[in-house]
Design a protein around this motif. Structure first.
Motif, PDB file in Angstrom:
ATOM      1  N   GLU A   1      -8.351 -35.229 -23.645  1.00 32.78           N
ATOM      2  CA  GLU A   1      -8.834 -36.594 -23.396  1.00 32.78           C
ATOM      3  C   GLU A   1      -8.484 -37.078 -22.003  1.00 32.78           C
ATOM      4  O   GLU A   1      -9.115 -38.017 -21.490  1.00 32.78           O
ATOM      5  CB  GLU A   1      -8.235 -37.564 -24.430  1.00 32.78           C
ATOM      6  N   ARG A   2      -7.483 -36.474 -21.374  1.00 31.26           N
ATOM      7  CA  ARG A   2      -7.058 -36.878 -20.031  1.00 31.26           C
ATOM      8  C   ARG A   2      -7.235 -35.729 -19.033  1.00 31.26           C
ATOM      9  O   ARG A   2      -6.472 -35.581 -18.092  1.00 31.26           O
ATOM     10  CB  ARG A   2      -5.585 -37.327 -20.051  1.00 31.26           C
ATOM     11  N   THR A   3      -8.282 -34.929 -19.262  1.00 34.76           N
ATOM     12  CA  THR A   3      -8.543 -33.779 -18.390  1.00 34.76           C
ATOM     13  C   THR A   3      -9.991 -33.805 -17.927  1.00 34.76           C
ATOM     14  O   THR A   3     -10.907 -34.022 -18.721  1.00 34.76           O
ATOM     15  CB  THR A   3      -8.261 -32.458 -19.142  1.00 34.76           C
ATOM     16  N   THR A   4     -10.180 -33.620 -16.623  1.00 36.48           N
ATOM     17  CA  THR A   4     -11.515 -33.507 -16.028  1.00 36.48           C
ATOM     18  C   THR A   4     -11.507 -32.310 -15.083  1.00 36.48           C
ATOM     19  O   THR A   4     -10.542 -31.556 -15.018  1.00 36.48           O
ATOM     20  CB  THR A   4     -11.885 -34.779 -15.243  1.00 36.48           C
ATOM     21  N   ARG A   5     -12.582 -32.175 -14.339  1.00 34.60           N
ATOM     22  CA  ARG A   5     -12.645 -31.063 -13.388  1.00 34.60           C
ATOM     23  C   ARG A   5     -11.585 -31.185 -12.306  1.00 34.60           C
ATOM     24  O   ARG A   5     -11.128 -30.181 -11.761  1.00 34.60           O
ATOM     25  CB  ARG A   5     -14.037 -31.019 -12.754  1.00 34.60           C
ATOM     26  N   ARG A   6     -11.143 -32.422 -11.998  1.00 29.44           N
ATOM     27  CA  ARG A   6     -10.194 -32.633 -10.902  1.00 29.44           C
ATOM     28  C   ARG A   6      -8.818 -33.101 -11.369  1.00 29.44           C
ATOM     29  O   ARG A   6      -7.902 -33.198 -10.559  1.00 29.44           O
ATOM     30  CB  ARG A   6     -10.754 -33.640  -9.894  1.00 29.44           C
ATOM     31  N   VAL A   7      -8.673 -33.405 -12.627  1.00 30.41           N
ATOM     32  CA  VAL A   7      -7.384 -33.841 -13.178  1.00 30.41           C
ATOM     33  C   VAL A   7      -7.111 -33.041 -14.446  1.00 30.41           C
ATOM     34  O   VAL A   7      -7.974 -32.942 -15.320  1.00 30.41           O
ATOM     35  CB  VAL A   7      -7.386 -35.349 -13.496  1.00 30.41           C
ATOM     36  N   LEU A   8      -5.898 -32.484 -14.535  1.00 32.18           N
ATOM     37  CA  LEU A   8      -5.520 -31.683 -15.699  1.00 32.18           C
ATOM     38  C   LEU A   8      -4.201 -32.231 -16.245  1.00 32.18           C
ATOM     39  O   LEU A   8      -3.201 -32.296 -15.534  1.00 32.18           O
ATOM     40  CB  LEU A   8      -5.349 -30.213 -15.300  1.00 32.18           C
ATOM     41  N   THR A   9      -4.236 -32.638 -17.510  1.00 35.26           N
ATOM     42  CA  THR A   9      -3.031 -33.146 -18.167  1.00 35.26           C
ATOM     43  C   THR A   9      -2.611 -32.158 -19.242  1.00 35.26           C
ATOM     44  O   THR A   9      -3.418 -31.798 -20.109  1.00 35.26           O
ATOM     45  CB  THR A   9      -3.282 -34.526 -18.799  1.00 35.26           C
ATOM     46  N   LEU A  10      -1.362 -31.725 -19.196  1.00 32.57           N
ATOM     47  CA  LEU A  10      -0.867 -30.731 -20.145  1.00 32.57           C
ATOM     48  C   LEU A  10       0.591 -31.012 -20.479  1.00 32.57           C
ATOM     49  O   LEU A  10       1.288 -31.714 -19.735  1.00 32.57           O
ATOM     50  CB  LEU A  10      -1.030 -29.326 -19.586  1.00 32.57           C
ATOM     51  N   SER A  11       1.034 -30.479 -21.599  1.00 29.89           N
ATOM     52  CA  SER A  11       2.397 -30.753 -22.053  1.00 29.89           C
ATOM     53  C   SER A  11       3.416 -30.224 -21.045  1.00 29.89           C
ATOM     54  O   SER A  11       3.216 -29.187 -20.408  1.00 29.89           O
ATOM     55  CB  SER A  11       2.631 -30.102 -23.415  1.00 29.89           C
ATOM     56  N   ASP A  12       4.507 -30.966 -20.911  1.00 29.64           N
ATOM     57  CA  ASP A  12       5.580 -30.586 -19.985  1.00 29.64           C
ATOM     58  C   ASP A  12       6.453 -29.521 -20.665  1.00 29.64           C
ATOM     59  O   ASP A  12       7.145 -29.793 -21.642  1.00 29.64           O
ATOM     60  CB  ASP A  12       6.417 -31.807 -19.629  1.00 29.64           C
ATOM     61  N   VAL A  13       6.381 -28.303 -20.131  1.00 34.06           N
ATOM     62  CA  VAL A  13       7.145 -27.190 -20.721  1.00 34.06           C
ATOM     63  C   VAL A  13       8.250 -26.737 -19.770  1.00 34.06           C
ATOM     64  O   VAL A  13       8.757 -25.619 -19.886  1.00 34.06           O
ATOM     65  CB  VAL A  13       6.209 -26.007 -21.052  1.00 34.06           C
ATOM     66  N   THR A  14       8.609 -27.579 -18.834  1.00 35.72           N
ATOM     67  CA  THR A  14       9.618 -27.213 -17.845  1.00 35.72           C
ATOM     68  C   THR A  14      10.910 -26.760 -18.513  1.00 35.72           C
ATOM     69  O   THR A  14      11.399 -27.400 -19.447  1.00 35.72           O
ATOM     70  CB  THR A  14       9.916 -28.399 -16.918  1.00 35.72           C
ATOM     71  N   ALA A  15      11.443 -25.653 -18.036  1.00 40.97           N
ATOM     72  CA  ALA A  15      12.701 -25.117 -18.572  1.00 40.97           C
ATOM     73  C   ALA A  15      13.398 -24.369 -17.439  1.00 40.97           C
ATOM     74  O   ALA A  15      13.201 -24.697 -16.261  1.00 40.97           O
ATOM     75  CB  ALA A  15      12.439 -24.221 -19.777  1.00 40.97           C
ATOM     76  N   ILE A  16      14.183 -23.351 -17.757  1.00 37.37           N
ATOM     77  CA  ILE A  16      14.898 -22.575 -16.733  1.00 37.37           C
ATOM     78  C   ILE A  16      13.908 -21.668 -16.008  1.00 37.37           C
ATOM     79  O   ILE A  16      13.153 -20.932 -16.646  1.00 37.37           O
ATOM     80  CB  ILE A  16      16.005 -21.716 -17.386  1.00 37.37           C
ATOM     81  N   LYS A  17      13.898 -21.735 -14.681  1.00 39.01           N
ATOM     82  CA  LYS A  17      13.045 -20.821 -13.931  1.00 39.01           C
ATOM     83  C   LYS A  17      13.489 -19.389 -14.178  1.00 39.01           C
ATOM     84  O   LYS A  17      14.686 -19.105 -14.227  1.00 39.01           O
ATOM     85  CB  LYS A  17      13.088 -21.131 -12.435  1.00 39.01           C
ATOM     86  N   ILE A  18      12.526 -18.493 -14.282  1.00 35.44           N
ATOM     87  CA  ILE A  18      12.841 -17.133 -14.686  1.00 35.44           C
ATOM     88  C   ILE A  18      13.751 -16.429 -13.690  1.00 35.44           C
ATOM     89  O   ILE A  18      14.498 -15.513 -14.058  1.00 35.44           O
ATOM     90  CB  ILE A  18      11.540 -16.323 -14.908  1.00 35.44           C
ATOM     91  N   ASN A  19      13.739 -16.834 -12.426  1.00 37.52           N
ATOM     92  CA  ASN A  19      14.582 -16.158 -11.432  1.00 37.52           C
ATOM     93  C   ASN A  19      15.935 -16.845 -11.229  1.00 37.52           C
ATOM     94  O   ASN A  19      16.706 -16.434 -10.358  1.00 37.52           O
ATOM     95  CB  ASN A  19      13.845 -16.060 -10.101  1.00 37.52           C
ATOM     96  N   ASP A  20      16.238 -17.873 -12.010  1.00 38.14           N
ATOM     97  CA  ASP A  20      17.523 -18.581 -11.892  1.00 38.14           C
ATOM     98  C   ASP A  20      18.541 -17.869 -12.788  1.00 38.14           C
ATOM     99  O   ASP A  20      18.826 -18.306 -13.915  1.00 38.14           O
ATOM    100  CB  ASP A  20      17.350 -20.041 -12.300  1.00 38.14           C
ATOM    101  N   THR A  21      19.102 -16.779 -12.278  1.00 37.76           N
ATOM    102  CA  THR A  21      20.002 -15.964 -13.098  1.00 37.76           C
ATOM    103  C   THR A  21      21.272 -16.712 -13.481  1.00 37.76           C
ATOM    104  O   THR A  21      21.804 -16.512 -14.578  1.00 37.76           O
ATOM    105  CB  THR A  21      20.365 -14.669 -12.345  1.00 37.76           C
TER     106      THR A  21
END
Length: 560
Positions: A241-261
């Protein structure tokens, strides 16, 4: 967009790209074509590495100044190891990290125009500080409104917004690149090795897909469906409902970056286990789902602690660059694996043709000899054994082999290029997580499984061919008997008119060739004798006219 359309505010941009390209072409023409004609090829050889580095630095500066698609061009060039020397590819790595963010008011204005209302009404909260800035867009954290949160079951989201005016910039840049590609087709040293217009079109397709966020959203959903039953892998949900060709809204899945040992260890996660799982998931994408995340750099993969699911989960984001493993590519990989197993250099070349790597002008003899040398030295080793070979030996062989490959007229198709990019980034990431990681060990079970899966198809093909041959053999005696019967009955006739006409033509050609040879002999002989024996020399010159007339007119066929 055509060159004529590159006007207005972007005209200077178009001209700057073409000006840069024309200056570099002049330098290449001088050093690679002009100097060797005057015996100064040594000068070109000695200065080539420095010139390539200077070119890469100048393009680096141009890309950072212009931004937009020029950043993507640099990234694209940095991955074209099949075409460009390492002096260029190494300099252009990491261009994406130098992209400055767009001022937030411009981002807000574009997002509000796309969504049709102020952001304060669309989202309960929108962070003006970007999470990440890329060449084509940038991402901001936000919180869905209460109504949207109730409908979707989501709360915290990430909003990707295109850079303002990026459509026009991409169109202008592609117009300039297409013109540069046409210039390259007139340079034989380049045209013999690279189909420049095809490369630009490959790049255009990838770039246009990346600025279409609806395409990215569909790719994200397809990826989620592929791994729906796999607890090791996750991907963000799309808020359509909040996504167009120029705007993309998606769930925030931020976590530990894979290279942050350090963060991984602090969370009780073994980085080497993450490396093994990441490699398995990437090869699953290649060999099982045949839909591959082609940009798995550290910023696009997070590790989420999950004690009830083996300790952690890998979450992928940014699905703008995906690789499809087509049926043709899968068949080529099958042929390649069989050839590698059998140490068959000719079969490996055949696989390269199936995949589309070799251009029609390729000298496969030189490639087959190089591959034979490769198999003779390393062919008897398994993947694990290869990892124990002296790295210096690998380096020396790779340099020699790489020089030969860069001389060949070959290129990587877009699907193969993206696949190799994905595998290369995977290998680098896993090696950073676990210095003892060996990508060959990770690939071996998938290669073996592919061979097992395809062996059934191979046996089926062979069985069908054998049945067809048997049927033909079974019918052959009866067909021969029918022909003999027809000959005995006088019912077989042969049309020899075409054969007779061809024989007449060949006979006429032979007479004309003989007359031409006789004319040349008499003319040369007469010219030589004009001085010492004038009467005989002049006579031969005059008489030589007769076989000349025969060569011109004898044997010409009349229409029938």
């Amino acid at each position: 967009m055509t060159a004529a359309a590159a006007q207005g505010p972007h005209r200077a941009r178009y001209r700057r790209i073409l000006s840069f390209a024309s200056r570099e072409f002049l330098k290449i023409w001088w050093f690679e074509l002009v100097l060797p004609r005057f015996g100064l090829s040594g000068v070109a050889e000695r200065t080539r590495a420095r010139r390539m580095q200077r070119f890469a630095r100048r393009f680096h500066t141009l890309a950072v100044d212009l931004g937009g698609l020029m950043i993507k061009v640099g990234q694209f060039m940095s991955s074209r190891l099949d075409v460009l020397p390492p002096e260029i590819t190494a300099e252009l790595e990491g261009l994406q990290d130098e992209v400055p963010p767009v001022p937030t008011p411009q981002i807000r204005a574009l997002a509000e125009a796309e969504l049709g209302m102020p952001l304060d009404r669309v989202y309960a909260w929108f962070d003006d500080t970007p999470v990440a800035a890329a060449s084509l867009g940038q991402a901001h954290r936000a919180r869905l409104s209460a109504l949207d949160a109730a409908d979707t079951g989501l709360d915290e989201v990430v909003v990707k917004v295109q850079r303002p005016g990026i459509d026009e910039i991409v169109a202008v840049d592609l117009a300039a690149l297409r013109r540069v590609a046409r210039w390259l087709t007139r340079v034989r040293i380049v045209a013999d090795r690279v189909d420049a217009p095809a490369l630009v079109e490959e790049f255009a397709v990838t770039s246009l897909e990346e600025i279409d966020y609806l395409h990215e959203a569909r790719s994200a959903e397809r990826f989620r469906e592929n791994f729906a039953d796999d607890p090791r892998v996750a991907a963000p949900e799309i808020v359509w409902e909040r996504t167009t060709r120029r705007v993309l809204t998606l769930s925030d899945v931020t976590a530990i970056k894979i290279n942050d040992t350090a963060a991984l260890r602090a969370a009780g996660i073994d980085p080497s286990a993450v490396a093994d799982a990441f490699a398995e998931v990437m090869f699953d994408q290649v060999f099982t789902h045949r839909f591959v995340h082609a940009d798995p750099h550290p910023g696009n993969i997070f590790v989420t602690p999950a004690p009830d699911q083996g300790g952690f989960r890998l979450t992928f984001i940014d699905f703008g660059m995906m690789a499809e493993v087509s049926d043709n590519l899968r068949q080529g990989l099958r042929t390649l694996l069989i050839a590698v197993t059998a140490r068959d250099s000719r079969g490996l070349v055949r696989a390269a043709k199936e995949i589309g790597v070799l251009l029609p002008t390729a000298d496969t003899g030189e490639l087959e000899r190089a591959l034979t040398a490769l198999f003779a030295r390393f062919g008897g080793m398994g993947f694990a054994e290869l990892s124990r070979v002296d790295p210096r030996e690998f380096t020396d062989f790779a340099e020699e082999f790489g020089d030969m490959v860069r001389r060949l007229p070959l290129q990587l198709p877009e699907d193969m290029l993206l696949l190799i990019r994905a595998v290369s980034l995977t290998s680098g990431m896993c090696s950073a997580l676990n210095p003892a990681f060996n990508v060959w060990d990770a690939a071996e079970p998938y290669a073996a499984r592919l061979l097992r899966d395809e062996s059934g198809n191979l046996m089926q093909d062979m069985a069908e061919q054998a049945m067809a041959n048997a049927a033909t053999t079974w019918r052959l005696p009866k067909r021969i008997d029918d022909i003999i019967t027809r000959v005995d009955d006088g019912n077989v006739s042969f049309d020899t008119s075409r054969l007779e006409r061809r024989l007449d033509r060949l006979e006429g050609i032979a007479r004309r060739i003989a007359s031409g040879v006789l004319f040349a002999a008499m003319l040369v002989g007469g010219a030589l004798l004009v001085g010492p024996l004038p009467p005989l020399g002049v006579t031969l010159l005059w008489v030589s006219v007769l076989p000349l007339l025969g060569a011109l007119f004898l044997g010409r066929r009349r229409p029938r």
